[in-house]
Design an enzyme around this catalytic site. Structure first.
Site, PDB file in Angstrom:
ATOM      1  N   LYS A  23       0.850  -1.206   0.000  1.00 54.51           N
ATOM      2  CA  LYS A  23       0.000   0.000   0.000  1.00 54.51           C
ATOM      3  C   LYS A  23       0.876   1.243   0.000  1.00 54.51           C
ATOM      4  CE  LYS A  23      -4.032   1.873   2.504  1.00 54.51           C
ATOM      5  NZ  LYS A  23      -4.928   1.694   3.665  1.00 54.51           N
ATOM      6  N   SER A  25      -9.865   1.433   2.546  1.00 54.94           N
ATOM      7  CA  SER A  25      -9.012   2.245   1.699  1.00 54.94           C
ATOM      8  C   SER A  25      -7.901   1.479   0.997  1.00 54.94           C
ATOM      9  CB  SER A  25      -8.393   3.360   2.546  1.00 54.94           C
ATOM     10  OG  SER A  25      -7.513   2.807   3.504  1.00 54.94           O
ATOM     11  N   SER A  38     -10.085  -0.851   6.710  1.00 53.62           N
ATOM     12  CA  SER A  38      -9.477  -0.721   5.375  1.00 53.62           C
ATOM     13  C   SER A  38      -8.747  -1.943   4.848  1.00 53.62           C
ATOM     14  CB  SER A  38      -8.530   0.469   5.341  1.00 53.62           C
ATOM     15  OG  SER A  38      -9.280   1.639   5.233  1.00 53.62           O
TER      16      SER A  38
HETATM   17  N1  GLN Z   1     -13.488   3.617   5.852  1.00 55.40           N
HETATM   18  C1  GLN Z   1     -12.902   3.996   7.095  1.00 55.40           C
HETATM   19  C2  GLN Z   1     -12.590   5.464   7.086  1.00 55.40           C
HETATM   20  O1  GLN Z   1     -12.821   6.076   6.110  1.00 55.40           O
HETATM   21  C3  GLN Z   1     -11.704   3.174   7.391  1.00 55.40           C
HETATM   22  C4  GLN Z   1     -10.464   3.670   6.786  1.00 55.40           C
HETATM   23  C5  GLN Z   1      -9.263   2.871   7.186  1.00 55.40           C
HETATM   24  O2  GLN Z   1      -9.372   1.837   7.832  1.00 55.40           O
HETATM   25  N2  GLN Z   1      -8.107   3.392   6.854  1.00 55.40           N
HETATM   26  O3  GLN Z   1     -12.093   5.996   8.036  1.00 55.40           O
END
Ligand code: GLN
Length: 473
Positions: free
Chosen positions: A79, A154, A178
């Site tokens: 990532k 994400s 994410s």
């Molecule tokens: N969808 C969640 C957010 O927008 C989780 C994001 C993540 O785990 N980085 O915060």
């Protein structure tokens, strides 16, 4: 020889490399070919590294010397918020478009010692804020099961890369889901480790009290191998520690928080698959019991106060001076405004504003402090539950992968996707998503995941149950 990438696992690849059936260079080339063929459409990668073959040659030397680890020569995707020395790490943001990492994240250092091969850096929601990978400044990633749909987020690039066979396994980060949500949408396995089990040194901070780096794989075994390689206490991260390994039970007591399943609205197919999965677990000899986690229903509200608060503080360093693209202005303050205006996307700005608000004098007690108090109560719900059960099961996400653009203009709808994943980050407990079924829409089979949650340090329990559930040995 042609390598059967479709059915490849880390163990199989490791055996073949050790036996000399093919080399790490052959394996890396096979993945590079796939990327060339498919990634134009999927867009899992922001960059495929130019030194992949060099890395693979180095791995071949380790293999020849007889010192190969399980991950030597294994092609991985990383990532874009995890630092690899000398490589661009942009967090899919404009502001870091040309930023090159000055050092290796601890997880990267460990994987380099094992001789793993990094194929490239993967697309994501900007600074990991989002649930669909559409918040990337470089365009969205598409779901390999249906390219009109999102891969989840994400860490959507990493999940899509593994699901499409463009990497054997991958690293993501999980602050509120994410890793697990894109694993669910892409039909693969993803683990959010216990908070502190994996060093956060060298992952760009989003919500520092919630962030964890974790693995994606096609199988539970692959995910476990990668987790074992990256875990452990690290002097560079004061919150990291070694958790004592507990031998998992073969028959487990699995708690289901029934009343939580429908609070945010859940796709019927997801609920049906979940119930069928419980039946399958029962047939495998596990005991299923209902449990109540009375305060977990407040998780989303708490998460979307704590995360923006931490975000607003963590993002302060991206000012065009210390880090990031600088937009010239009449003076320092103007430069700061212009750089952030041009460099950061809408979701990041939204969170900085909300975070600054909840931390401001007069609102700090009303919002931030209250959220932290409720966070403690949520953590306590889990502590009490794990006195009675070994594992808690829920669906990973309330829906299957949605259409590109479907939720982009409605941040609240996007936040609701996290309803089953954020509580574990608040509590710091580990959770894994494994494929449980499909929902067919327009002739496309869209994956559905099931989530298993264990107490702090209970990763081995999750791997054991996940393997048992999927029929892996
Ligand atoms: N969808 C969640 C957010 O927008 C989780 C994001 C993540 O785990 N980085 O915060």
């Amino acid at each position: 020889m042609a390598i059967d990438l479709k059915h490849l696992t880390i163990e199989k690849a490791h055996d073949a490399l050790a036996k000399g059936e093919y080399s790490a260079v052959d394996l890396a080339k096979a993945y590079l070919d796939e990327i060339k063929k498919k990634d134009g459409e999927i867009h899992a990668y922001l960059e495929v590294f130019s030194d992949v073959i060099e890395q693979a040659k180095h791995a071949d030397e380790i293999i020849k010397s007889g010192k190969a680890a399980l991950l030597t020569g294994i092609p991985l995707a990383v990532k874009d918020n995890i630092l690899i020395e000398g490589k661009v790490a942009s967090s899919a943001s404009k502001i870091l478009e040309h930023y090159r990492a000055a050092y290796d994240a601890t997880v990267i250092k460990k994987l380099k010692q094992d001789g793993a091969v990094f194929l490239g850096r993967t697309n994501m929601d900007e600074f990991a804020m989002g649930g669909s990978t559409e918040n990337s400044a470089y365009g969205p990633t598409k779901n390999p099961h249906d390219t009109t749909r999102v891969p989840g987020g994400s860490s959507g690039g990493s999940a899509a890369a593994v699901a499409a066979g463009l990497a054997l396994a991958a690293l993501g980060s999980d602050t509120g889901g994410s890793i697990r949500e894109p694993a669910s949408f892409c039909g693969i396995v993803g683990l959010k480790p216990t908070y502190g089990a994996v060093s956060r040194y060298g992952v760009m901070a989003m919500g520092s009290s919630l962030d964890q780096i974790g693995p994606f794989g096609n199988t539970v075994a692959d995910t476990e191998i990668l987790f074992n390689a990256i875990k452990g206490q690290d002097a560079m991260d004061g919150t990291s520690m070694d958790f004592p390994e507990k031998k998992p039970k073969s028959k487990m007591k699995i708690g289901v928080p029934r009343d939580l399943l429908t609070i945010g609205g859940i796709d019927e197919a997801v609920l049906k698959t979940f119930n069928e999965s419980l039946e399958k677990l029962r047939k495998l000899g596990h005991e299923i019991v209902d449990i109540v986690l009375p305060n977990v229903k407040y998780s989303l509200a708490v998460y979307y106060i704590i995360v923006p608060a931490e975000v607003s503080s963590n993002m302060a360093r991206f000012d065009g001076m210390r880090y990031g693209t600088r937009v010239p202005g009449a003076n320092g303050i103007e430069e700061y405004f212009l750089s952030r205006e041009a460099g950061l996307g809408a979701e990041v700005k939204r969170r900085i504003i909300i975070g600054t608000y909840v931390l401001s004098s007069g609102y700090y007690d009303a919002y931030y402090n209250k959220a932290n108090t409720v966070r403690d109560i949520i953590r306590d719900d889990y502590r009490k539950a794990f006195e009675k059960v070994d594992v808690i099961a829920t669906p990973t996400a309330p829906s299957v992968a949605f259409k590109l653009g479907e939720k982009l203009s409605d941040p609240l709808a996007m936040y609701l996707e996290d309803i089953f994943t954020v509580p574990m980050n608040l509590a710091g407990v580990p959770a894994i998503s494994v494929p449980a079924g499909f929902k067919e829409i327009d002739g496309k089979k869209l994956p559905i995941g099931i989530q298993f949650i264990a107490n702090h340090g209970g990763e081995r329990t999750l791997f054991a149950l996940g393997r048992n559930f999927l029929g892996e040995k």
